[in-house]
Design a protein around this motif. Structure first.
Motif, PDB file in Angstrom:
ATOM      1  N   GLN A 311      30.102 -36.547  28.180  1.00 31.73           N
ATOM      2  CA  GLN A 311      30.690 -37.002  29.443  1.00 31.73           C
ATOM      3  C   GLN A 311      32.212 -36.884  29.405  1.00 31.73           C
ATOM      4  O   GLN A 311      32.837 -36.477  30.394  1.00 31.73           O
ATOM      5  N   SER A 312      32.802 -37.240  28.265  1.00 31.97           N
ATOM      6  CA  SER A 312      34.255 -37.094  28.142  1.00 31.97           C
ATOM      7  C   SER A 312      34.658 -35.628  28.208  1.00 31.97           C
ATOM      8  O   SER A 312      35.679 -35.285  28.824  1.00 31.97           O
ATOM      9  N   LEU A 313      33.878 -34.753  27.586  1.00 26.48           N
ATOM     10  CA  LEU A 313      34.160 -33.318  27.689  1.00 26.48           C
ATOM     11  C   LEU A 313      34.098 -32.863  29.146  1.00 26.48           C
ATOM     12  O   LEU A 313      34.947 -32.084  29.601  1.00 26.48           O
ATOM     13  N   ALA A 314      33.074 -33.335  29.865  1.00 27.82           N
ATOM     14  CA  ALA A 314      32.929 -32.947  31.276  1.00 27.82           C
ATOM     15  C   ALA A 314      34.143 -33.393  32.082  1.00 27.82           C
ATOM     16  O   ALA A 314      34.664 -32.643  32.920  1.00 27.82           O
ATOM     17  N   GLY A 315      34.612 -34.616  31.847  1.00 27.31           N
ATOM     18  CA  GLY A 315      35.767 -35.105  32.576  1.00 27.31           C
ATOM     19  C   GLY A 315      37.038 -34.371  32.220  1.00 27.31           C
ATOM     20  O   GLY A 315      37.839 -34.012  33.097  1.00 27.31           O
ATOM     21  N   LEU A 316      37.248 -34.131  30.942  1.00 29.91           N
ATOM     22  CA  LEU A 316      38.459 -33.447  30.504  1.00 29.91           C
ATOM     23  C   LEU A 316      38.517 -32.004  30.986  1.00 29.91           C
ATOM     24  O   LEU A 316      39.595 -31.479  31.278  1.00 29.91           O
ATOM     25  N   THR A 317      37.368 -31.350  31.063  1.00 32.81           N
ATOM     26  CA  THR A 317      37.342 -29.949  31.485  1.00 32.81           C
ATOM     27  C   THR A 317      37.256 -29.791  32.994  1.00 32.81           C
ATOM     28  O   THR A 317      37.311 -28.672  33.499  1.00 32.81           O
ATOM     29  N   GLY A 318      37.091 -30.904  33.725  1.00 32.98           N
ATOM     30  CA  GLY A 318      37.024 -30.823  35.183  1.00 32.98           C
ATOM     31  C   GLY A 318      35.706 -30.308  35.703  1.00 32.98           C
ATOM     32  O   GLY A 318      35.654 -29.737  36.809  1.00 32.98           O
ATOM     33  N   PRO A 320      32.390 -30.010  37.698  1.00 36.75           N
ATOM     34  CA  PRO A 320      32.050 -30.617  38.987  1.00 36.75           C
ATOM     35  C   PRO A 320      30.879 -31.586  38.851  1.00 36.75           C
ATOM     36  O   PRO A 320      30.116 -31.527  37.890  1.00 36.75           O
ATOM     37  N   ARG A 321      30.756 -32.480  39.809  1.00 36.21           N
ATOM     38  CA  ARG A 321      29.620 -33.401  39.818  1.00 36.21           C
ATOM     39  C   ARG A 321      28.321 -32.604  39.843  1.00 36.21           C
ATOM     40  O   ARG A 321      28.176 -31.644  40.583  1.00 36.21           O
ATOM     41  N   GLY A 322      27.375 -33.010  39.014  1.00 37.80           N
ATOM     42  CA  GLY A 322      26.087 -32.319  38.953  1.00 37.80           C
ATOM     43  C   GLY A 322      26.063 -31.160  37.976  1.00 37.80           C
ATOM     44  O   GLY A 322      25.023 -30.502  37.825  1.00 37.80           O
ATOM     45  N   ALA A 323      27.174 -30.886  37.295  1.00 34.86           N
ATOM     46  CA  ALA A 323      27.190 -29.789  36.317  1.00 34.86           C
ATOM     47  C   ALA A 323      26.235 -30.090  35.178  1.00 34.86           C
ATOM     48  O   ALA A 323      26.107 -31.239  34.745  1.00 34.86           O
ATOM     49  N   ASP A 324      25.547 -29.076  34.681  1.00 37.40           N
ATOM     50  CA  ASP A 324      24.642 -29.275  33.555  1.00 37.40           C
ATOM     51  C   ASP A 324      25.394 -29.069  32.246  1.00 37.40           C
ATOM     52  O   ASP A 324      26.579 -28.712  32.227  1.00 37.40           O
ATOM     53  N   ALA A 325      24.692 -29.287  31.144  1.00 40.43           N
ATOM     54  CA  ALA A 325      25.325 -29.210  29.832  1.00 40.43           C
ATOM     55  C   ALA A 325      25.847 -27.804  29.541  1.00 40.43           C
ATOM     56  O   ALA A 325      26.894 -27.643  28.899  1.00 40.43           O
ATOM     57  N   ASP A 326      25.143 -26.780  29.997  1.00 41.08           N
ATOM     58  CA  ASP A 326      25.587 -25.410  29.744  1.00 41.08           C
ATOM     59  C   ASP A 326      26.949 -25.144  30.385  1.00 41.08           C
ATOM     60  O   ASP A 326      27.826 -24.527  29.781  1.00 41.08           O
ATOM     61  N   GLU A 327      27.123 -25.616  31.619  1.00 41.94           N
ATOM     62  CA  GLU A 327      28.409 -25.387  32.289  1.00 41.94           C
ATOM     63  C   GLU A 327      29.530 -26.157  31.598  1.00 41.94           C
ATOM     64  O   GLU A 327      30.628 -25.632  31.416  1.00 41.94           O
TER      65      GLU A 327
END
Length: 375
Positions: A311-318, A320-327
């Motif tokens: 989740q922190s990686l998702a936030g730091l990389t920007g 989008p909402r609903g992005a899967d782990a691959d993205e």
């Protein structure tokens, strides 16, 4: 009349209900006060007794989980099925028990006794957590039939179902605590290594950047997920959209000029250290933060620690909402990562402190996470 402190619990309850069926009459307040005092003392005694039971029960479950042996696993699972009360002890929560099992038991025994499709009475939460504990420890789920089929049967609404069912390359060196039935050892190194250092020249510029933080509350919570899950003292998150693309070598000089709460008051000659870091080192730091916690927390353990790190990686990389782990993984792999420390007031520099910065692949977005284990 018998003194309230001499009454048995059932008799005391009857007296209380009898005395409170109607408004308190004149002269009865003192007696009710006495009843309340007795109840307060007995409640405190009962709470401490319940905590003592919890500590003993946690010790039994920890011993069964960490002592290798198929029968130990079987007996622990039966004990879990018998649990009929809610407990607050961290060691009695299923994420912790799953972590103990993954550390102490043979994968073959766990696959058969926990994940076999015929074992329908096993707690779904235990399976979900244990699966990711094993994946992070390098278990190839294809080697064990029950593990191979579990992702097909798992509940899609469970938060851990978002995680990839395989271990990504940057997750390969995850750190885990070493525990025994009587204690354990865990710890993390948040210091910046010597390689990749990019410390800007001193004295640094005192010109402040005109950029403004654009992090929404949702993005803030996402970036700081690992810090929150680990129960650290404080975390901070900031996102900046740059006016022009920035080269990685520009970031060390840019960071101290930004309106970052974690760098407030940093003078032009105060310590500011920064290094370029690979993704695996960043993920390992985030995972340790979430899973093992700080000095005053047991953390979220492996499964939820893994989720919080992603989740922190998702936030730091920007992402989008609903992005899967691959993205999220692709964004993280193509971003540029920095690890920094500073002698600013926000960083107490007493226990664990660190800062991370992520420069997007197009070099137009810079996200920052700061963490301290001192509140």
């Amino acid at each position: 009349m018998e003194h309230a402190s001499d009454l048995a619990d059932d008799d005391l309850a009857k007296v209380v209900w009898a005395k409170t069926e109607r408004p308190v009459a004149r002269g009865e307040a003192g007696h009710l006060r006495e009843l309340g005092s007795v109840l307060t003392d007995r409640h405190a005694t009962a709470v401490e007794r319940a905590r003592s039971y919890e500590r003993s029960l946690a010790h039994v479950m920890r011993a069964l989980a960490l002592s290798p042996g198929r029968d130990n696993v079987a007996q622990l699972l039966e004990l879990l099925n018998e649990q009929r009360t809610f407990t607050t002890s961290p060691d009695l929560r299923l994420p912790a028990i799953a972590s103990f099992l993954a550390e102490g038991q043979r994968v073959a025994d766990l696959a058969e006794l926990v994940f076999d499709g015929r074992a329908l009475d096993r707690p779904a939460e235990l399976r979900a957590c244990l699966f990711h504990e094993l994946v992070l420890r390098g278990v190839d789920i294809d080697d064990f039939l029950p593990l191979r089929f579990w992702p097909l049967r798992r509940a899609g609404y469970h938060p851990l179902s978002w995680l990839p069912v395989d271990r990504r390359a940057f997750e390969a060196d995850a750190d885990f605590p070493s525990r025994s039935t009587h204690g354990g050892a865990s710890g993390m190194d948040t210091g910046i290594p010597g390689e990749g250092r990019m410390d800007p020249p001193v004295p640094r510029t005192t010109v402040r950047s005109a950029l403004r933080d654009t992090a929404t509350s949702e993005r803030y919570e996402q970036v700081t997920a690992a810090v929150t899950a680990g129960g650290w003292g404080a975390g901070g998150a900031w996102v900046f959209h740059l006016d022009a693309s920035a080269a990685p070598e520009d970031v060390p000089a840019l960071l101290p000029t930004l309106p970052l709460g974690c760098l407030d008051g940093l003078g032009p000659t105060d310590r500011f250290e920064i290094a370029l870091r690979p993704l695996d080192a960043v993920w390992r730091l985030l995972f340790a933060t979430a899973s093992m916690g700080g000095m005053y927390s047991d953390g979220a353990h492996g499964a939820y620690g893994r989720l919080a790190a992603w989740q922190s990686l998702a936030g730091l990389t920007g992402a989008p909402r609903g992005a899967d782990a691959d993205e999220v993984a692709q964004r993280a792999l193509h971003s540029t990562w920095f690890h920094f420390e500073a002698d600013a007031e926000w960083f107490h520099n007493e226990i664990y402190d660190y800062g991370l910065a992520c420069l997007s692949p197009d070099r137009r977005r810079l996200a920052v996470l700061a963490a301290t284990d001192t509140d």
